[in-house]
Design an enzyme around this catalytic site. Sequence first.
Site, mmCIF file in Angstrom:
data_model
loop_
_atom_site.group_PDB
_atom_site.id
_atom_site.type_symbol
_atom_site.label_atom_id
_atom_site.label_comp_id
_atom_site.label_asym_id
_atom_site.label_seq_id
_atom_site.Cartn_x
_atom_site.Cartn_y
_atom_site.Cartn_z
ATOM 1 N N ALA A 44 -19.614 -55.743 8.629
ATOM 2 C CA ALA A 44 -18.908 -55.198 7.460
ATOM 3 C C ALA A 44 -18.483 -53.763 7.739
ATOM 4 O O ALA A 44 -19.292 -52.937 8.149
ATOM 5 C CB ALA A 44 -19.801 -55.261 6.231
ATOM 6 N N GLY A 46 -15.813 -51.930 5.608
ATOM 7 C CA GLY A 46 -15.281 -51.153 4.478
ATOM 8 C C GLY A 46 -16.351 -50.389 3.738
ATOM 9 O O GLY A 46 -16.321 -49.161 3.654
ATOM 10 N N GLU A 105 -10.233 -49.422 -2.286
ATOM 11 C CA GLU A 105 -9.824 -50.631 -1.566
ATOM 12 C C GLU A 105 -8.991 -51.510 -2.483
ATOM 13 O O GLU A 105 -8.934 -51.280 -3.695
ATOM 14 C CB GLU A 105 -11.054 -51.400 -1.066
ATOM 15 N N ASP A 195 -25.452 -73.477 6.857
ATOM 16 C CA ASP A 195 -26.682 -74.300 6.910
ATOM 17 C C ASP A 195 -27.448 -74.252 5.581
ATOM 18 O O ASP A 195 -27.975 -75.263 5.121
ATOM 19 C CB ASP A 195 -27.648 -73.815 8.002
ATOM 20 N N HIS A 216 -8.964 -63.103 4.628
ATOM 21 C CA HIS A 216 -8.658 -61.682 4.781
ATOM 22 C C HIS A 216 -7.243 -61.578 5.319
ATOM 23 O O HIS A 216 -6.898 -62.267 6.278
ATOM 24 C CB HIS A 216 -9.649 -61.009 5.736
ATOM 25 N N ARG A 258 -6.605 -59.453 -2.613
ATOM 26 C CA ARG A 258 -6.544 -60.066 -1.282
ATOM 27 C C ARG A 258 -5.747 -61.355 -1.225
ATOM 28 O O ARG A 258 -5.044 -61.608 -0.256
ATOM 29 C CB ARG A 258 -7.960 -60.374 -0.806
ATOM 30 N N HIS A 315 -12.619 -65.580 5.544
ATOM 31 C CA HIS A 315 -13.414 -64.357 5.523
ATOM 32 C C HIS A 315 -14.669 -64.445 4.669
ATOM 33 O O HIS A 315 -15.731 -63.992 5.064
ATOM 34 C CB HIS A 315 -12.508 -63.241 5.006
ATOM 35 N N ARG A 350 -12.992 -62.778 -4.574
ATOM 36 C CA ARG A 350 -13.931 -61.648 -4.565
ATOM 37 C C ARG A 350 -13.184 -60.321 -4.526
ATOM 38 O O ARG A 350 -12.234 -60.148 -3.763
ATOM 39 C CB ARG A 350 -14.809 -61.756 -3.324
ATOM 40 N N LEU A 356 -21.537 -56.945 -0.434
ATOM 41 C CA LEU A 356 -22.757 -56.265 0.027
ATOM 42 C C LEU A 356 -23.567 -55.835 -1.194
ATOM 43 O O LEU A 356 -24.795 -55.924 -1.211
ATOM 44 C CB LEU A 356 -22.411 -55.049 0.892
HETATM 45 C C1 LIG Z 1 -15.915 -58.794 9.468
HETATM 46 C C2 LIG Z 1 -16.464 -58.722 8.063
HETATM 47 C C3 LIG Z 1 -16.307 -57.560 7.311
HETATM 48 C C4 LIG Z 1 -16.819 -57.475 6.015
HETATM 49 N N1 LIG Z 1 -16.701 -56.297 5.314
HETATM 50 C C5 LIG Z 1 -17.303 -56.186 4.102
HETATM 51 C C6 LIG Z 1 -17.334 -54.945 3.411
HETATM 52 O O1 LIG Z 1 -16.835 -53.936 3.886
HETATM 53 N N2 LIG Z 1 -17.953 -54.897 2.205
HETATM 54 C C7 LIG Z 1 -18.547 -55.994 1.637
HETATM 55 O O2 LIG Z 1 -19.098 -55.886 0.540
HETATM 56 N N3 LIG Z 1 -18.539 -57.178 2.280
HETATM 57 C C8 LIG Z 1 -17.950 -57.295 3.492
HETATM 58 N N4 LIG Z 1 -17.965 -58.501 4.141
HETATM 59 C C9 LIG Z 1 -18.732 -59.604 3.561
HETATM 60 C C10 LIG Z 1 -20.219 -59.307 3.733
HETATM 61 O O3 LIG Z 1 -20.424 -58.684 4.981
HETATM 62 C C11 LIG Z 1 -21.049 -60.569 3.665
HETATM 63 O O4 LIG Z 1 -20.712 -61.319 2.543
HETATM 64 C C12 LIG Z 1 -22.533 -60.209 3.576
HETATM 65 O O5 LIG Z 1 -22.878 -59.338 4.624
HETATM 66 C C13 LIG Z 1 -23.384 -61.456 3.631
HETATM 67 O O6 LIG Z 1 -24.719 -61.060 3.699
HETATM 68 P P1 LIG Z 1 -25.872 -62.142 3.650
HETATM 69 O O7 LIG Z 1 -27.147 -61.395 3.733
HETATM 70 O O8 LIG Z 1 -25.652 -63.041 2.506
HETATM 71 O O9 LIG Z 1 -25.643 -63.042 4.969
HETATM 72 P P2 LIG Z 1 -25.382 -62.646 6.490
HETATM 73 O O10 LIG Z 1 -25.300 -61.188 6.704
HETATM 74 O O11 LIG Z 1 -24.228 -63.460 6.950
HETATM 75 O O12 LIG Z 1 -26.723 -63.139 7.219
HETATM 76 C C14 LIG Z 1 -27.021 -64.497 7.362
HETATM 77 C C15 LIG Z 1 -28.350 -64.627 8.092
HETATM 78 O O13 LIG Z 1 -28.805 -65.974 8.014
HETATM 79 C C16 LIG Z 1 -29.219 -66.420 9.295
HETATM 80 N N5 LIG Z 1 -29.117 -67.890 9.292
HETATM 81 C C17 LIG Z 1 -28.039 -68.672 9.035
HETATM 82 N N6 LIG Z 1 -28.375 -69.970 9.104
HETATM 83 C C18 LIG Z 1 -29.698 -70.018 9.396
HETATM 84 C C19 LIG Z 1 -30.642 -71.071 9.604
HETATM 85 N N7 LIG Z 1 -30.290 -72.364 9.548
HETATM 86 N N8 LIG Z 1 -31.931 -70.735 9.887
HETATM 87 C C20 LIG Z 1 -32.317 -69.438 9.979
HETATM 88 N N9 LIG Z 1 -31.463 -68.407 9.808
HETATM 89 C C21 LIG Z 1 -30.177 -68.698 9.513
HETATM 90 C C22 LIG Z 1 -28.301 -65.672 10.247
HETATM 91 O O14 LIG Z 1 -28.818 -65.639 11.559
HETATM 92 C C23 LIG Z 1 -28.291 -64.296 9.573
HETATM 93 O O15 LIG Z 1 -29.458 -63.598 9.926
HETATM 94 C C24 LIG Z 1 -17.458 -58.597 5.445
HETATM 95 C C25 LIG Z 1 -17.608 -59.765 6.189
HETATM 96 C C26 LIG Z 1 -17.118 -59.834 7.492
HETATM 97 C C27 LIG Z 1 -17.291 -61.097 8.276
#
Ligand SMILES: Cc1cc2nc3c(=O)[nH]c(=O)nc-3n(C[C@H](O)[C@H](O)[C@H](O)COP(=O)(O)OP(=O)(O)OC[C@H]3O[C@@H](n4cnc5c(N)ncnc54)[C@H](O)[C@@H]3O)c2cc1C
Length: 481
Positions: A44, A46, A105, A195, A216, A258, A315, A350, A356
């Site tokens: 992430a 932004g 943004e 998953d 995105h 978006r 995205h 979104r 985040l």
């Molecule tokens: C390039 C990019 C830029 C972004 N920029 C922004 C931003 O600036 N601001 C914002 O608010 N959002 C942003 N987003 C969205 C945001 O980053 C995500 O929605 C958020 O980080 C998701 O967090 P999470 O903790 O839900 O999951 P994630 O951070 O995706 O973590 C998932 C975790 O689950 C684990 N996992 C998955 N499946 C299994 C399994 N079967 N068994 C065990 N572990 C597993 C993975 O290994 C990982 O550790 C961005 C997304 C991307 C891709």
Amino acid sequence: MEADLLILGAGVAGVYAALAAEERGAKVLLLAKDPFPSGSTPWAQGGVAFPLDEEDLEAHLQDTLRAGRGLVDPAAARSILEEAPRHLERLRALGLAFHPDPTREGGHSRPRVRHLGGDRTGALLLEGLRARLKAPIREGWTALSLLLEGKRVAGVLALGPEGPVAVRAGAVLLATGGFGRLFPVTTNPPGATGDGLALAFQAGATLRDLEFVQFHPTALPSGALVSEACRGEGAVLLNALGERFMPRYDPAGELAPRDVVARAVFQEGLRTGGVYLDLRPIPRLEARFPTVVAQARALGLDPLREPLPVAPAAHYAMGGILTDLLGFTGVKGLFAAGEVASTGLHGANRLASNSLLEGLVMGHRAALAALEDLAFPQNPEPLPVLAAPPGILPSLREGAGRALGVVRRGEGLAAFLRFLEDLPLEERPLASRAELEAGSLLLLARLMARGALEREESRGAHFREDHPKEGKPRHTLFRKG
Ligand SMILES: Cc1cc2nc3c(=O)[nH]c(=O)nc-3n(C[C@H](O)[C@H](O)[C@H](O)COP(=O)(O)OP(=O)(O)OC[C@H]3O[C@@H](n4cnc5c(N)ncnc54)[C@H](O)[C@@H]3O)c2cc1C
């Protein structure tokens, strides 16, 4: 292995939840299938959207409702935004030094997005949180299915470095992120295969609004994202004829929501043969967006001298496991937070940088709620694992890109569904990680295509060329059986 709270996933939601549970003295087990830092969080760029003050809370709420096109749950959004400032304070107290000047943004009426280290917000946030965690993150552990006794979840069957292990716990929190890897072009990391949604579906939880995937608007040909904050700070979109086209599509120009920008980029790309993002109007570009500059250079492009070729990429999953405002899924012992969940904050689209924030607020809440209701049944059994041959993935992705992309049509969706029904999706006692991921993506493709076909309207991120008007707001719910 046993724990009070078993957390699956070490992104922002999982790690912040683990911190909250540890502070309450709970025994926490945190499993992630990939090495730290994993998931979308470290990618992430932004930032995190926090309301600036009481007055801005209302404006932030209105911006969120506007972007979500009638499907945001206003009570859920208000509750999450109201709690946000408390978490900004907490993060600062933990030593995370957000830049004092928030950024604006797309879709935000004011600058309210806080960032760390220029465009390294996610990576620095996650590392900062991990540094305060007592429990180790156990990497290389893939959750295959949930353990159930009666109707209560009591742990997971996980594939560890030495084979499958039944891990028992008083409650399970899914924080496994989204499923962008269903698409051929995505900003998401390789592990984003949905998953957690498949695990919850197998256990009887409800999945909601899966057809809403945000594209995105500005990804580089490698799928690397060029942050929306670049447009917030002056970057402009040009078509292949060198014309600035966004003002023709929306009065907010490059800062329109978006979905509007993604469709405009898609259409101008088709019409003129390509779309480019000109970053040169941004003052001190290299210092402000070091990651973007490095990612462009890795492709042999120089953003200080030339506009960059960009296209829309899958995205963010707005839909997910339906939860209440404590992260409870409705299945006893099972909680979900972060991108895997659907709280009602994002609706059909979104608002940038709200995710985040949701991961922080809901990770914290879900951990506390889970600790209130721990139980340790004696003989839980693993549910069957959903598995498919990994060899289906190239054609699955190609089909998803065509049928479920930025612009959708009924015939394309129906044909894709027929194709999906012929692919083998099995329930098995065990599977490899690759088979689990293929099975999860196939399940989600089927549900998503069904949702997109039945949604005969255009709303937010879901655009049907054959039904371009918005209909009555309604949610799509998916349950096993
Ligand atoms: C390039 C990019 C830029 C972004 N920029 C922004 C931003 O600036 N601001 C914002 O608010 N959002 C942003 N987003 C969205 C945001 O980053 C995500 O929605 C958020 O980080 C998701 O967090 P999470 O903790 O839900 O999951 P994630 O951070 O995706 O973590 C998932 C975790 O689950 C684990 N996992 C998955 N499946 C299994 C399994 N079967 N068994 C065990 N572990 C597993 C993975 O290994 C990982 O550790 C961005 C997304 C991307 C891709």
